[in-house]
Design a protein around this motif. Structure first.
Motif, PDB file in Angstrom:
ATOM      1  N   GLY A 175       0.799  -1.220   0.000  1.00  0.00           N
ATOM      2  CA  GLY A 175       0.000   0.000   0.000  1.00  0.00           C
ATOM      3  C   GLY A 175       0.833   1.272   0.000  1.00  0.00           C
ATOM      4  N   ALA A 176       1.916   1.291   0.770  1.00  0.00           N
ATOM      5  CA  ALA A 176       2.759   2.485   0.850  1.00  0.00           C
ATOM      6  C   ALA A 176       3.475   2.743  -0.477  1.00  0.00           C
ATOM      7  CB  ALA A 176       3.778   2.330   1.977  1.00  0.00           C
ATOM      8  N   GLU A 177       3.948   1.685  -1.125  1.00  0.00           N
ATOM      9  CA  GLU A 177       4.621   1.843  -2.417  1.00  0.00           C
ATOM     10  C   GLU A 177       3.646   2.361  -3.471  1.00  0.00           C
ATOM     11  OE1 GLU A 177       7.917  -1.758  -2.106  1.00  0.00           O
ATOM     12  OE2 GLU A 177       5.871  -2.216  -2.756  1.00  0.00           O
ATOM     13  N   ARG A 178       2.455   1.786  -3.487  1.00  0.00           N
ATOM     14  CA  ARG A 178       1.440   2.217  -4.462  1.00  0.00           C
ATOM     15  C   ARG A 178       1.050   3.672  -4.217  1.00  0.00           C
ATOM     16  NH1 ARG A 178      -2.511  -0.033  -7.915  1.00  0.00           N
ATOM     17  NH2 ARG A 178      -4.374   1.263  -7.978  1.00  0.00           N
ATOM     18  N   LEU A 179       0.874   4.046  -2.965  1.00  0.00           N
ATOM     19  CA  LEU A 179       0.524   5.422  -2.626  1.00  0.00           C
ATOM     20  C   LEU A 179       1.623   6.392  -3.056  1.00  0.00           C
ATOM     21  CD1 LEU A 179      -1.445   7.391  -1.280  1.00  0.00           C
ATOM     22  CD2 LEU A 179      -0.268   6.937   0.878  1.00  0.00           C
ATOM     23  N   ALA A 180       2.877   6.032  -2.838  1.00  0.00           N
ATOM     24  CA  ALA A 180       3.998   6.890  -3.235  1.00  0.00           C
ATOM     25  C   ALA A 180       4.022   7.100  -4.742  1.00  0.00           C
ATOM     26  CB  ALA A 180       5.319   6.288  -2.760  1.00  0.00           C
ATOM     27  N   LEU A 181       3.744   6.047  -5.518  1.00  0.00           N
ATOM     28  CA  LEU A 181       3.700   6.171  -6.976  1.00  0.00           C
ATOM     29  C   LEU A 181       2.523   7.021  -7.422  1.00  0.00           C
ATOM     30  CD1 LEU A 181       4.709   2.564  -8.012  1.00  0.00           C
ATOM     31  CD2 LEU A 181       5.995   4.669  -8.432  1.00  0.00           C
ATOM     32  N   GLU A 182       1.372   6.851  -6.781  1.00  0.00           N
ATOM     33  CA  GLU A 182       0.210   7.674  -7.117  1.00  0.00           C
ATOM     34  C   GLU A 182       0.461   9.139  -6.801  1.00  0.00           C
ATOM     35  OE1 GLU A 182      -3.147   5.917  -5.143  1.00  0.00           O
ATOM     36  OE2 GLU A 182      -3.218   4.224  -6.532  1.00  0.00           O
ATOM     37  N   GLU A 183       1.140   9.411  -5.685  1.00  0.00           N
ATOM     38  CA  GLU A 183       1.463  10.794  -5.327  1.00  0.00           C
ATOM     39  C   GLU A 183       2.433  11.411  -6.331  1.00  0.00           C
ATOM     40  OE1 GLU A 183       2.823  10.515  -1.294  1.00  0.00           O
ATOM     41  OE2 GLU A 183       0.784  10.469  -0.486  1.00  0.00           O
ATOM     42  N   LEU A 184       3.392  10.621  -6.802  1.00  0.00           N
ATOM     43  CA  LEU A 184       4.313  11.117  -7.827  1.00  0.00           C
ATOM     44  C   LEU A 184       3.548  11.432  -9.110  1.00  0.00           C
ATOM     45  CD1 LEU A 184       7.203  11.708  -8.866  1.00  0.00           C
ATOM     46  CD2 LEU A 184       7.278   9.306  -9.606  1.00  0.00           C
ATOM     47  N   PHE A 185       2.638  10.545  -9.501  1.00  0.00           N
ATOM     48  CA  PHE A 185       1.842  10.758 -10.710  1.00  0.00           C
ATOM     49  C   PHE A 185       1.026  12.046 -10.605  1.00  0.00           C
ATOM     50  CE2 PHE A 185      -2.005  10.215 -13.262  1.00  0.00           C
ATOM     51  CZ  PHE A 185      -1.458   9.918 -14.500  1.00  0.00           C
ATOM     52  N   GLY A 202       0.749  13.523 -14.485  1.00  0.00           N
ATOM     53  CA  GLY A 202       0.907  12.537 -15.561  1.00  0.00           C
ATOM     54  C   GLY A 202       2.257  12.688 -16.216  1.00  0.00           C
ATOM     55  N   GLN A 203       2.273  13.052 -17.481  1.00  0.00           N
ATOM     56  CA  GLN A 203       3.525  13.216 -18.224  1.00  0.00           C
ATOM     57  C   GLN A 203       3.916  14.673 -18.382  1.00  0.00           C
ATOM     58  OE1 GLN A 203       3.318  11.154 -21.987  1.00  0.00           O
ATOM     59  NE2 GLN A 203       2.728   9.231 -21.047  1.00  0.00           N
ATOM     60  N   LEU A 204       3.205  15.594 -17.738  1.00  0.00           N
ATOM     61  CA  LEU A 204       3.458  17.026 -17.927  1.00  0.00           C
ATOM     62  C   LEU A 204       4.776  17.486 -17.322  1.00  0.00           C
ATOM     63  CD1 LEU A 204       2.455  19.763 -18.949  1.00  0.00           C
ATOM     64  CD2 LEU A 204       1.262  20.038 -16.765  1.00  0.00           C
ATOM     65  N   ASN A 205       5.050  17.097 -16.092  1.00  0.00           N
ATOM     66  CA  ASN A 205       6.250  17.571 -15.397  1.00  0.00           C
ATOM     67  C   ASN A 205       7.282  16.462 -15.271  1.00  0.00           C
ATOM     68  OD1 ASN A 205       5.232  20.238 -14.832  1.00  0.00           O
ATOM     69  ND2 ASN A 205       3.856  19.252 -13.385  1.00  0.00           N
ATOM     70  N   SER A 206       8.510  16.842 -15.039  1.00  0.00           N
ATOM     71  CA  SER A 206       9.598  15.868 -14.965  1.00  0.00           C
ATOM     72  C   SER A 206       9.870  15.448 -13.525  1.00  0.00           C
ATOM     73  CB  SER A 206      10.866  16.452 -15.587  1.00  0.00           C
ATOM     74  OG  SER A 206      11.273  17.583 -14.861  1.00  0.00           O
ATOM     75  N   PHE A 207      10.596  14.349 -13.389  1.00  0.00           N
ATOM     76  CA  PHE A 207      11.040  13.861 -12.088  1.00  0.00           C
ATOM     77  C   PHE A 207      12.351  13.125 -12.301  1.00  0.00           C
ATOM     78  CE2 PHE A 207       8.398  10.562 -13.905  1.00  0.00           C
ATOM     79  CZ  PHE A 207       9.112   9.401 -13.672  1.00  0.00           C
TER      80      PHE A 207
END
Length: 123
Positions: A57-67, A72-77
């Motif tokens: 759950g924590a990994e999925r939440l971290a990825l969703e927060e990054l998204f 989406g694809q607008l900003n870089s990381f």
């Protein structure tokens, strides 16, 4: 700065992964008919295909927060390249691969456990 989250295993991705590099070559034809070729470094692109399975759950939440943060694809990381040597020049902090804050002090040529002088002190 947005960074791709680290997984609970300590890795930043799961295998298998696919990395594709694309670049463009510029060719200039000179007045005498000869050509000069060089890579257009501003046109280099890296594409990643990552498969992430069995996330907690924590990994999925971290990825969703990054998204959401990147819209989406607008900003870089930043994604640490798992297909490269992340420890490049790990024995020499004076190399340009290491970027240190001005408040971080680095002193080389310190005595190491093998009897040489390849250790560093970082403060």
């Amino acid at each position: 700065m947005l960074v791709f989250p680290q997984l609970s295993s300590g890795a930043n991705v799961q295998y298998p992964l696919v990395r594709s590099d694309a670049s463009r070559t510029v060719i200039n034809t000179l007045a005498d008919g000869s050509t000069v070729k060089f890579e257009d470094v501003s046109a280099v692109r890296v594409h990643w295909a990552l498969q992430l399975n069995s996330l907690d759950g924590a990994e999925r939440l971290a990825l969703e927060e990054l998204f959401l943060a990147t819209e989406g694809q607008l900003n870089s990381f930043t994604l640490l390249d798992p297909a490269s040597n992340l420890l490049e020049w790990n024995e020499d902090f004076s190399k340009t691969a290491w970027v240190a804050d001005p408040l971080i002090g680095k002193t080389g040529s310190i005595a190491d456990p093998q009897g040489g002088t390849s250790a560093w002190t970082v403060t």
